[in-house]
Design an enzyme around this catalytic site. Sequence first.
Site, mmCIF file in Angstrom:
data_model
loop_
_atom_site.group_PDB
_atom_site.id
_atom_site.type_symbol
_atom_site.label_atom_id
_atom_site.label_comp_id
_atom_site.label_asym_id
_atom_site.label_seq_id
_atom_site.Cartn_x
_atom_site.Cartn_y
_atom_site.Cartn_z
ATOM 1 N N ILE A 148 -0.947 -27.204 22.279
ATOM 2 C CA ILE A 148 -1.486 -28.208 22.188
ATOM 3 C C ILE A 148 -2.199 -28.092 20.557
ATOM 4 C CG2 ILE A 148 -3.746 -27.428 23.323
ATOM 5 C CD1 ILE A 148 -4.531 -30.441 23.904
ATOM 6 N N CYS A 149 -2.603 -29.023 19.960
ATOM 7 C CA CYS A 149 -3.204 -29.000 18.590
ATOM 8 C C CYS A 149 -2.748 -27.902 17.819
ATOM 9 C CB CYS A 149 -4.665 -28.689 18.942
ATOM 10 S SG CYS A 149 -5.836 -28.700 17.664
ATOM 11 N N GLY A 150 -3.305 -26.945 17.027
ATOM 12 C CA GLY A 150 -2.884 -26.131 16.358
ATOM 13 C C GLY A 150 -1.671 -25.218 16.758
#
Length: 207
Positions: free
Chosen positions: A108-110
């Site tokens: 998730i995300c980065g």
Amino acid sequence: MNATTGRPGKPVHLAVYDTLADWETGHATAQLARTGHEIRTVGPATAPVRSTGGLRIQPDLALDDLRPEDSALLILPGADLWDTGDSLAPFARTARAFLDAGVPVAAICGATAGLAREGLLDDRDHTSAVSFYLAATGYAGGGRYVEADAVTDAGLVTAGPTEPVAFAREILRLLGVYEGEVLDAWYRLFHDSDTAAYAVLEKAGAL
């Protein structure tokens, strides 16, 4: 364990490192733990790390000691460090080893950018915060980017930073914890505050 959950076996491993985004994996790990799945944290080493929210976390094991065959899933949360250097690249390489071994990974995300740099999104449908965030990595998978809250393809779950509930939904589906009407009700309750979903979850013994 109630009949709506998958049978826990091997532990789920949650990667932990400095600047990890506390809010992104909480729904997933809490629900997995509540349904009998062991959660083990894995850090760059066994030294404590500190999250964005200031939580001090003592990893259960070091990354070098993690083997795909000992795990049901590797979860990679976002962190500022994904975008400020290569210190988390070993986690992306471990994700490759997991996927090559047929063990799922959720990012998730980065962490999605880390997997993009590793080439793991070139041939899989995926999502992230926004398409140009991943495009900045120079990866070759832009044509497989999907505008969705979360995407699962070939054993890999991806999501952006604003979708921790959708991220958890895909993990719960992938591990067979909830499915069908029960999974939909769980998502509606925690994402949409739909109180009507309580009845479905109570009937299924999923609360």
